[in-house]
Design a protein around this motif. Structure first.
Motif, short mmCIF file in Angstrom:
data_model
loop_
_atom_site.label_atom_id
_atom_site.label_comp_id
_atom_site.label_asym_id
_atom_site.label_seq_id
_atom_site.Cartn_x
_atom_site.Cartn_y
_atom_site.Cartn_z
N LYS A 284 -12.13 -55.95 -5.79
CA LYS A 284 -13.27 -56.83 -5.54
C LYS A 284 -13.76 -57.41 -6.86
O LYS A 284 -13.75 -56.74 -7.88
N GLY B 208 -6.80 -51.57 0.91
CA GLY B 208 -7.64 -51.68 -0.27
C GLY B 208 -7.37 -52.96 -1.03
O GLY B 208 -6.32 -53.59 -0.86
N GLN C 5 -12.43 -51.47 -7.35
CA GLN C 5 -11.44 -51.25 -6.29
C GLN C 5 -12.18 -50.79 -5.04
O GLN C 5 -13.10 -49.98 -5.13
N GLU C 6 -11.79 -51.31 -3.90
CA GLU C 6 -12.40 -50.88 -2.64
C GLU C 6 -11.29 -50.46 -1.69
O GLU C 6 -10.27 -51.13 -1.59
N ASP D 135 -15.64 -47.14 -2.82
CA ASP D 135 -15.84 -48.30 -3.68
C ASP D 135 -16.69 -47.92 -4.88
O ASP D 135 -16.78 -46.74 -5.22
N GLU D 136 -17.33 -48.89 -5.50
CA GLU D 136 -18.14 -48.62 -6.69
C GLU D 136 -19.32 -47.69 -6.38
O GLU D 136 -19.92 -47.12 -7.29
#
Length: 131
Positions: free
Chosen positions: A60, A57, A69-70, A92-93
């Motif tokens: 981004k 992770g 956060q990814e 992710d988002e």
């Protein structure tokens, strides 16, 4: 008195046989963890019963209004019925997005419904028509 009660509970819990609650202990064969100073990370492990998992992770768009956060990862194990399970995912988002052949999917939309939806789309109601 409180000290003796706490001591008794501590000794009783240490002596209790909880093996029937936890099941057999499965050794970890491989394990790695790496955390970067920029917030990135990666981990993986493999256990003796065939469970494998890994994830990496990172942040981004750091510092922007689109910062998110990814995490990307995968896991594999054998289901109780003997079916091998392979799971991949992105978080992710846009949320958690798992993929795997074992994940149920909805049935296809029947052709009659598709035709009806196309008819409705291509023939919108007139503005002067009341619902």
């Amino acid at each position: 008195m409180k000290f003796f009660v706490c001591a008794f509970l501590l000794i009783a819990s240490a002596c209790a046989d909880v093996s029937h609650l936890t099941g057999p202990q499965i050794p970890i064969l491989k394990q790695a963890n790496d955390v970067g100073t920029d917030g990135s990370y990666a981990w993986n492990f493999e256990s003796a019963n065939g469970i494998v998992a890994q994830e990496q992770g990172a942040l981004k768009n750091a510092g922007s209004k689109d910062e998110a956060q990814e995490a990307r990862g995968s896991a594999g194990w054998t289901a109780p019925d003997g079916t091998p399970i392979q799971l991949t995912y992105i978080a992710d988002e846009n949320g958690y997005q798992p993929q795997g052949a074992h994940i149920p999917t909805p049935p296809p939309v029947p052709q009659a419904i598709l035709r009806a939806l196309e008819y409705i789309r291509s023939n919108p109601p007139h503005p002067d028509t009341k619902n």
